[in-house]
Design a protein around this motif. Structure first.
Motif: not given
Ligand code: FES
Lengths: 168, 151
Positions: B57, A122, A124-126, A103-106, A140-141
């Protein structure tokens, strides 16, 4: 003072717009490319990096393997730490997944979401992924986790470049 | 996200997901305490890099807010408040520091101050540094996860 300013401005406009500007840009561009692309450069040979992980100790439960290599980032040399989630699948084949969330790299964890056991999670945004690294629809991914190339040498695990997941 | 043009591009496209800003507060001292302030800077830089790496993120790591230790704490508090006001559009703003002087002002931060005791990393080898910073970072990870879950 004002006289000095004018002449400096003139000088700048000559250098920036004239032939000198082109020459300067020509000289700078290749250098800039090296400066921003250290990873690509380092990986170009497809080298494998040794980990502390014995292949025989791997099980079907994903294990976090940290490994480091030296990265040159323009002027700085630094030890870069990378992480992989590694396990053996049901056929005994090694799977090494990148923990970088698509998604955004966590950085994703294994099995930390109580309501969805045995998945990558993840924080960050589950976002969620099944054990094979495939993203769970509705989270999200938008793509599966990347996969590391791997190698075995003297019983130890070596990891190489990340590639897109084949299921993608 | 880090404060780089590339990450800012990503941020622009995904603003709604990046709701947390982290601002390192870094004291700078000359004469007395020069080495100690450098040591704190070293520690906070590594610690925040680890945090950013874990939560890339969702967290925007700002450039360090550096100030002279000799400057009066009230003045520095003003500086912090200026940042707070300017970054106000983010849902969560956190300041992270090893400078114990801020601790006395904790109420004014209203829960946005993360204070981590500095480790003099210069006395340790690379491997140990990684482990120690990693341990400290994990505490902060938990804090963020908790905060996000509350929301
Ligand atoms: S960075 Fe993993 S769900 Fe958004």
């Amino acid at each position: 003072m004002s006289k000095h300013n004018v002449s400096r401005r003139q000088f700048l406009s000559y250098t920036l717009t004239g032939v000198g500007g082109f020459m300067a840009a020509g000289m700078l561009m290749p250098m800039v490319r090296f400066a921003v692309d250290p990873v690509l450069k380092a990986d170009a040979g497809g080298d494998f990096i040794a980990t502390n992980q014995k292949v025989s100790d791997l099980t079907t439960e994903p294990k976090r393997v940290d490994f480091t290599y030296e990265q040159t980032d323009a002027w700085y040399k630094s030890e870069e730490t990378k992480v992989a989630w590694v396990y053996k699948d049901d056929n005994g084949k090694i799977v090494a997944l990148s923990p970088v969330c698509k998604h955004l790299g966590c950085t994703v964890d294994w099995n930390t979401d109580k309501s969805n056991p045995n998945q990558f999670f993840c924080p960050c945004h589950y976002g969620r992924y099944t054990k094979d690294g495939v993203n769970v629809p509705g989270t999200p991914p938008v793509a599966p986790l990347d996969v590391y190339d791997y190698n075995e040498k003297d019983g130890m695990l070596y990891l190489g470049q990340v590639k897109p997941h084949k299921g993608a | 996200m880090r404060w780089t043009p590339k990450d800012i591009d990503t941020f622009d496209k995904a603003r709604e997901y990046i709701d947390t800003v982290l601002v390192p507060l870094v004291p700078v001292a000359f004469e007395n305490g020069m080495k100690q302030s450098a040591s704190m800077y070293d520690f906070i830089t590594l610690l925040t890099a680890a945090i950013e790496h874990q939560f890339k993120g969702r967290i925007m790591l700002m450039p360090s807010l550096a100030y002279l230790s000799s400057v009066d704490i009230d003045k520095r508090m003003e500086l912090v408040n200026d940042w707070k006001n300017e970054i106000g559009s983010f849902q969560n703003i956190y300041f992270i520091t090893s400078d114990s002087e801020w601790k006395a002002r904790e109420p004014e931060f209203a829960g946005t101050l993360i204070w981590m005791p500095s480790i003099p990393l210069e006395h340790f080898g690379e491997e140990q540094v990684r482990t120690m910073v990693g341990d400290q970072a994990r505490q902060v990870f938990d804090l963020f996860k908790r905060k996000w879950n509350e929301a």
